[in-house]
Design a protein around this motif. Structure first.
Motif, short mmCIF file in Angstrom:
data_model
loop_
_atom_site.label_atom_id
_atom_site.label_comp_id
_atom_site.label_asym_id
_atom_site.label_seq_id
_atom_site.Cartn_x
_atom_site.Cartn_y
_atom_site.Cartn_z
N ASP A 117 0.91 -1.13 -0.05
CA ASP A 117 0.10 -0.02 -0.09
C ASP A 117 1.07 1.10 0.07
O ASP A 117 0.60 2.40 -0.84
CB ASP A 117 -0.82 0.11 1.30
CG ASP A 117 -1.95 -1.21 1.34
OD1 ASP A 117 -2.09 -1.54 0.03
OD2 ASP A 117 -2.43 -1.50 2.17
N TRP A 118 1.95 1.37 0.90
CA TRP A 118 2.87 2.25 0.68
C TRP A 118 3.50 2.44 -0.79
O TRP A 118 3.50 3.59 -1.21
CB TRP A 118 3.90 2.19 1.79
CG TRP A 118 3.59 2.40 3.06
CD1 TRP A 118 3.08 1.55 4.05
CD2 TRP A 118 3.17 3.65 3.66
NE1 TRP A 118 2.77 2.07 5.47
CE2 TRP A 118 2.73 3.68 4.92
CE3 TRP A 118 3.19 5.08 3.43
CZ2 TRP A 118 2.36 4.71 6.02
CZ3 TRP A 118 2.88 6.12 4.01
CH2 TRP A 118 2.53 5.99 5.20
N PHE A 119 3.85 1.13 -1.43
CA PHE A 119 4.57 1.54 -2.70
C PHE A 119 3.60 2.06 -3.68
O PHE A 119 3.87 2.91 -4.39
CB PHE A 119 4.65 -0.08 -2.91
CG PHE A 119 5.43 -0.26 -4.40
CD1 PHE A 119 6.77 -0.34 -4.51
CD2 PHE A 119 4.78 -0.05 -5.62
CE1 PHE A 119 7.34 -0.49 -5.73
CE2 PHE A 119 5.46 -0.17 -6.84
CZ PHE A 119 6.83 -0.27 -6.94
N ASN A 120 2.34 1.77 -3.69
CA ASN A 120 1.47 2.42 -4.60
C ASN A 120 1.10 3.66 -4.38
O ASN A 120 0.75 4.50 -4.91
CB ASN A 120 -0.18 1.51 -4.29
CG ASN A 120 -0.01 0.12 -5.37
OD1 ASN A 120 0.97 -0.20 -5.80
ND2 ASN A 120 -0.81 -0.82 -4.81
N ASP A 176 4.04 15.28 -6.08
CA ASP A 176 4.52 15.39 -4.78
C ASP A 176 5.82 14.60 -4.54
O ASP A 176 5.72 13.49 -3.79
CB ASP A 176 3.30 15.01 -3.57
CG ASP A 176 3.62 15.55 -2.35
OD1 ASP A 176 4.58 15.98 -1.93
OD2 ASP A 176 2.48 15.34 -1.24
N PHE A 177 6.99 15.17 -4.82
CA PHE A 177 7.98 14.23 -4.92
C PHE A 177 8.55 13.76 -3.72
O PHE A 177 8.93 12.75 -3.39
CB PHE A 177 9.05 14.85 -5.71
CG PHE A 177 8.52 15.34 -7.32
CD1 PHE A 177 8.08 14.39 -8.09
CD2 PHE A 177 8.68 16.55 -7.68
CE1 PHE A 177 7.69 14.78 -9.30
CE2 PHE A 177 8.49 16.88 -8.95
CZ PHE A 177 7.62 16.07 -9.83
N ALA A 233 9.61 9.41 0.46
CA ALA A 233 9.27 8.93 1.86
C ALA A 233 8.38 7.80 1.85
O ALA A 233 8.72 6.82 2.53
CB ALA A 233 8.48 10.06 2.66
N SER A 234 7.35 7.72 1.17
CA SER A 234 6.71 6.55 0.84
C SER A 234 7.26 5.37 0.35
O SER A 234 6.85 3.91 0.99
CB SER A 234 5.34 6.64 0.19
OG SER A 234 4.47 7.91 0.62
N PRO A 293 13.21 -4.73 -3.24
CA PRO A 293 13.58 -3.58 -2.84
C PRO A 293 14.34 -2.69 -3.86
O PRO A 293 14.47 -1.62 -3.76
CB PRO A 293 14.34 -3.80 -1.54
CG PRO A 293 14.81 -5.43 -1.68
CD PRO A 293 13.23 -5.77 -2.38
N GLU A 294 15.08 -3.59 -4.66
CA GLU A 294 16.05 -3.06 -5.85
C GLU A 294 15.25 -2.12 -6.63
O GLU A 294 15.48 -1.06 -7.15
CB GLU A 294 16.67 -4.10 -6.48
CG GLU A 294 15.85 -5.09 -7.48
CD GLU A 294 15.33 -6.14 -6.56
OE1 GLU A 294 15.12 -7.12 -7.38
OE2 GLU A 294 15.18 -6.25 -5.36
N GLU A 295 13.85 -2.46 -6.84
CA GLU A 295 12.98 -1.72 -7.56
C GLU A 295 12.51 -0.28 -7.05
O GLU A 295 12.49 0.71 -7.62
CB GLU A 295 11.61 -2.62 -7.82
CG GLU A 295 10.46 -1.52 -8.78
CD GLU A 295 9.48 -2.47 -9.09
OE1 GLU A 295 8.57 -1.92 -9.89
OE2 GLU A 295 9.25 -3.62 -8.69
N ILE A 296 12.45 -0.47 -5.75
CA ILE A 296 12.14 0.76 -4.84
C ILE A 296 13.36 1.89 -4.98
O ILE A 296 13.03 2.97 -5.17
CB ILE A 296 11.98 0.42 -3.44
CG1 ILE A 296 10.53 -0.36 -3.37
CG2 ILE A 296 11.90 1.58 -2.54
CD1 ILE A 296 10.19 -0.80 -1.77
N HIS A 297 14.42 1.41 -4.84
CA HIS A 297 15.64 2.14 -5.12
C HIS A 297 15.69 2.64 -6.57
O HIS A 297 16.16 3.85 -6.60
CB HIS A 297 16.91 1.38 -4.72
CG HIS A 297 17.39 1.13 -3.36
ND1 HIS A 297 17.47 1.94 -2.45
CD2 HIS A 297 17.45 -0.36 -2.64
CE1 HIS A 297 17.64 1.35 -1.18
NE2 HIS A 297 17.57 -0.04 -1.50
#
Length: 506
Positions: A58-61, A71-72, A77-78, A90-94
């Motif tokens: 949910d935080w990812f979306n 809202d960069f 942060a999310s 997690p590599e995709e989040i980075h």
């Protein structure tokens, strides 16, 4: 060229049972997201996360949606909250954080650190390798870029984007160069997506042009543009000439309306550099950016985004003046946006070529704004656009006849702006600039209120980040080989000359 091509964010669905009391909240959030209702989806996810704050997907979306809404900082942060809660991949989040840092917030050092973190988790993560190569290119770090692209090709030998980027890193001396053979072989691989075919064929065209094999280069660019036309969805890209004429006419009519209520005569936050793509805008910005009092902003997306969201929808009624309230809101959003990206800039250049469409809007928002308009010989300019992969938002670039039409409309609109704001628009002639640079540079500096500085002649030694296709060209001393380049392709340009009419002789 975007700073870092974004990895599409997956729609992440947390599994819930029918008895889960928050399942309806989550379903509503996901439905809004899937339907493209960003504002409603953000509100739904925020409500959901107040109840169940520990679900990483949910935080990812939410992070993905916050970026769409520009809202960069909240998006960063999310994404980080999703990672700390143990989100998969997690590599995709980075990677997605790197996209925001490089492209939206202009913090390339932090973006590179995020990509290195992605590789520490997954050393063979292709998007991080390719994007690191791209960022090294933008910083002028040729050897580092080459290393990253070759690392990507070691993971996937036929990776189209990594292979195509190699052509930008050096000149090709002969059609027999091994890189030419690698590109030809890659193009023969069956089942390639048209986007990959386009990347490879544009690179092949560039290499053959370097080598002087002009007929083969022209054929490769033709293949590249044909592939690019089919690279975005099932419907081929199409340039609507009549729709563009209506837009230009509406922009002209709107500019004749009374200006919004007078604003306090404070300096405009930017010097706007505009013109046709491939007309020398990156070059003049790099030159000006070498002056100690100038911060080069590159292709800032703020004005086009504001125009498309708040100004262009009003053109259905072009006889309606821009209200003082709307002008004030747009003015404030632009100022806040550049201040976020460039907090210490004294004099900032906003170099977005297609902002020539919005000169009227610029002058309504910032009456004292100075415009630098880059110009180049029409045949060279149009041919160079045909040789460049501009993306789906500019389908006119895929056909020489369409490019000529766009060029004619551009000249019509610029003539109108000159008639209204002539004293505030200064033409920078590319061919004159590369032939006798100092007078052209002095005149451009004077137009924006600056005196001469010797560093402007050493622009090619600058360590600034350059995120446009002209990156490597502006890291060389001035050269004249691009002036009159059209003669190498003269046998293929009869229709273009006809379509350009009297502009072809300029």
């Amino acid at each position: 060229m975007a700073c870092v091509p974004e990895s599409p964010a997956a729609l992440r669905r947390h599994k819930t049972s029918m008895q889960d009391p928050v399942s309806s909240l989550r379903d509503a959030a996901v439905d809004h997201l899937a339907a493209g209702r960003s504002s409603q989806a953000i509100a739904a996810y925020e409500a959901l996360l107040r109840v169940t704050p520990g679900e990483p997907d949910d935080w990812f979306n939410l992070a993905y949606l916050q970026r769409l809404q520009r809202d960069f900082e909240a998006s960063l942060a999310s994404y980080d909250r999703a990672r700390l809660l143990g989100a998969a991949g997690p590599e995709e989040i980075h990677l997605n954080r790197a996209v925001i840092l490089a492209e939206d917030l202009r913090r390339p050092d932090e973006a590179m650190a995020e990509l290195e973190r992605a590789l520490a988790i997954s050393p063979r993560f292709l998007p991080a390798l390719v994007n690191l190569g791209n960022l090294h290119e933008q910083r002028g770090e040729r050897a580092a870029a080459l290393r990253r692209y070759e690392e990507a090709l070691a993971v996937e030998p036929g990776h189209a984007l990594a292979l195509s980027r190699l052509a930008n890193l050096r000149r090709v001396d002969s059609p027999a160069d091994p890189l030419i053979q690698r590109l030809r072989q890659a193009l023969r691989v069956p089942g390639r997506h048209p986007a990959e075919q386009a990347d490879l064929a544009y690179a092949l065209g560039k290499g053959l042009d370097d080598a002087g094999a002009y007929d083969d280069a022209f054929a490769a660019y033709g293949l590249a543009n044909q592939a690019a036309r089919h690279s975005h969805g099932r419907t081929p890209l199409r340039y609507d000439r009549e729709a563009h004429e209506r837009l230009v006419d509406a922009l002209i009519r709107q500019s004749r309306q009374p200006a919004p209520a007078a604003v306090v005569a404070t300096p405009a936050p930017s010097v706007f550099v505009c013109g046709m793509f491939r007309s020398g805008s990156t070059l003049i910005e790099q030159i000006l950016g070498s002056h100690p009092d100038v911060t080069p902003g590159g292709e800032i997306d703020l004005l086009p985004e504001l125009a498309h969201r708040q100004f262009l929808p009003r053109l259905s009624q072009p006889d309606r003046p821009l209200s003082a309230e709307l002008a004030d809101r747009m003015r404030r959003e632009y100022r806040d946006g550049v201040a976020l990206r460039f907090p210490d800039a004294a004099l900032l250049t906003d170099k977005r070529p297609d902002n020539f469409l919005f000169v009227g809007l610029i002058k309504q928002l910032f009456p004292g704004a100075k415009i630098l308009h880059t110009r180049r010989a029409a045949l060279d300019n149009c041919l160079s656009v045909f040789f460049l992969h501009l993306g789906p938002s500019m389908p006119y670039a895929l056909d020489l006849g369409d490019i000529a039409h766009w060029y004619g409309q551009y000249r019509k609109l610029m003539a109108h702006w000159q008639s209204l704001y002539g004293d505030d628009i200064h033409d920078v002639d590319y061919d004159a600039l590369v032939t006798d640079p100092r007078p052209q540079i002095e005149a451009a500096l004077a137009h924006v209120g600056l005196g001469w500085h010797d560093a402007c002649l050493d622009f090619h030694t600058s360590k600034s980040t350059v995120a446009t296709p002209s990156n490597w060209q502006v890291r060389q001393p001035l050269y004249q080989r691009s002036s009159g380049r059209w003669r190498n392709y003269e046998r293929h340009l009869g229709a273009l000359r006809t379509a350009l009419g009297h502009f072809a002789g300029e």
